[in-house]
Write a protein that holds these residues in place. Sequence first.
Motif, short mmCIF file in Angstrom:
data_model
loop_
_atom_site.label_atom_id
_atom_site.label_comp_id
_atom_site.label_asym_id
_atom_site.label_seq_id
_atom_site.Cartn_x
_atom_site.Cartn_y
_atom_site.Cartn_z
N PRO A 65 0.82 -1.15 -0.01
CA PRO A 65 0.13 -0.11 -0.07
C PRO A 65 0.90 1.26 -0.06
N HIS A 66 0.25 2.20 -0.71
CA HIS A 66 1.20 3.65 -0.85
C HIS A 66 0.44 4.50 0.36
N ALA A 67 1.11 5.70 0.28
CA ALA A 67 0.85 6.66 1.37
C ALA A 67 -0.69 6.90 1.59
N TRP A 105 -2.46 2.25 10.06
CA TRP A 105 -1.69 2.34 11.04
C TRP A 105 -1.45 0.83 11.68
N ASP A 106 -2.51 -0.08 11.74
CA ASP A 106 -2.27 -1.28 12.06
C ASP A 106 -1.23 -2.20 11.20
N GLU A 107 -0.92 -1.74 9.88
CA GLU A 107 0.32 -2.18 9.27
C GLU A 107 1.53 -1.98 9.88
N THR A 158 17.65 -2.95 7.12
CA THR A 158 17.49 -2.69 5.57
C THR A 158 18.23 -1.61 5.21
N ASN A 159 18.32 -1.60 3.82
CA ASN A 159 19.11 -0.08 3.28
C ASN A 159 18.13 0.59 2.76
N LEU A 160 16.90 -0.02 3.13
CA LEU A 160 15.94 1.14 2.60
C LEU A 160 16.13 2.53 3.48
N PHE A 161 16.93 2.46 4.62
CA PHE A 161 16.87 3.85 5.12
C PHE A 161 17.59 4.80 4.21
N GLN A 162 18.62 4.31 3.54
CA GLN A 162 19.32 5.23 2.73
C GLN A 162 18.90 5.47 1.40
N ARG A 163 17.99 4.60 0.98
CA ARG A 163 17.54 4.44 -0.70
C ARG A 163 16.26 3.88 -0.46
N PRO A 164 15.35 4.64 -0.31
CA PRO A 164 13.83 4.18 -0.21
C PRO A 164 13.00 4.05 -1.53
N VAL A 165 13.60 3.17 -2.27
CA VAL A 165 13.24 2.91 -3.87
C VAL A 165 11.81 2.45 -3.99
N VAL A 166 11.36 1.75 -2.70
CA VAL A 166 9.87 0.96 -2.85
C VAL A 166 9.19 1.49 -1.69
N PRO A 167 7.80 1.67 -1.90
CA PRO A 167 7.00 2.20 -0.68
C PRO A 167 6.80 1.10 0.71
N TYR A 168 7.77 0.61 1.28
CA TYR A 168 7.65 -0.23 2.30
C TYR A 168 7.68 0.63 3.51
N HIS A 169 6.59 1.48 3.61
CA HIS A 169 6.55 2.45 4.65
C HIS A 169 6.59 1.81 6.12
N ASP A 170 5.75 0.76 6.19
CA ASP A 170 5.58 0.20 7.63
C ASP A 170 6.91 -0.68 8.15
N TYR A 171 7.35 -1.38 7.23
CA TYR A 171 8.58 -2.06 7.22
C TYR A 171 9.79 -1.27 7.67
N THR A 172 9.92 -0.31 6.85
CA THR A 172 11.15 0.50 7.04
C THR A 172 11.04 1.43 8.00
N ALA A 173 9.93 2.06 8.70
CA ALA A 173 9.83 2.70 9.71
C ALA A 173 10.22 1.73 11.05
#
Length: 261
Positions: free
Chosen positions: A109-111, A116-118, A154-169
Amino acid sequence: MAMHDRETPLAEQVVVVTGGGRGLGRSIVRAFAREGACVAVNYRRSREQAEALAAEIGEDRAFAVEADVTDEYQVNELFADVRARFGMSATTVVNNALADFSFNGDARPHADRIRWDEFSAQFEGGVRAALNTVQAALPDLRAQGSGRIINIGTNLFQRPVVPYHDYTAAKAALLSLTRTMATDLGPDGITVNMVSGGLLRTTDASAGTPEVVFDGIAESTPLRHVVAPEEFADAVLFFASPWARAVTGQNLVVDGGFVTD
């Protein structure tokens, strides 16, 4: 006793790998076993895979142990089972377990739609689980005067190339916890570090990733290569080894050079 006198060779370690029955966890378990360590293969639902992996290694050096790492009671029982099985306490904890997640950017899911439950599920599975394992292991690690805690990021802190908002947070919060715990536990001789990867080819979680995404990442790395779980697992061994005795509070990115800062 000097710090270097307390260091435990890999072959003498007792390692708990959460989510160790499949995916990246399986590769981490095999890496430690290859070096002679005893390993507790934690699982939540993957009993068959975890038991098969433990049997592959041998019952003298590995066993499968069920525990939902978001449950404090079950985690305490996990570490008690480790002491009973190996006759000694855990020396190293690898927080690898991942709350249900599929690495497929097209399906995430995008923004405008994420709930929030995710986020909450990822924080439970990542941050709360790590807190549970550290607190369960801590009395024994302090008594030993040393210990290794290794969190998977994960390296998504530095390069958030995909919308894994919940996982990256959640992983960003785990990085913060890694660094605050490194400061808190350093005087006890306990190091706390993170190993962060990108997309791995291939784990259960990345099985849904389209091949074109793998190819695009490979072309964006200096090595022209998507990191395999086995390669990532070897980096985890470094933080558990005596060679990392003076390293704590660090985040090592293992992604073939995709991220360089």
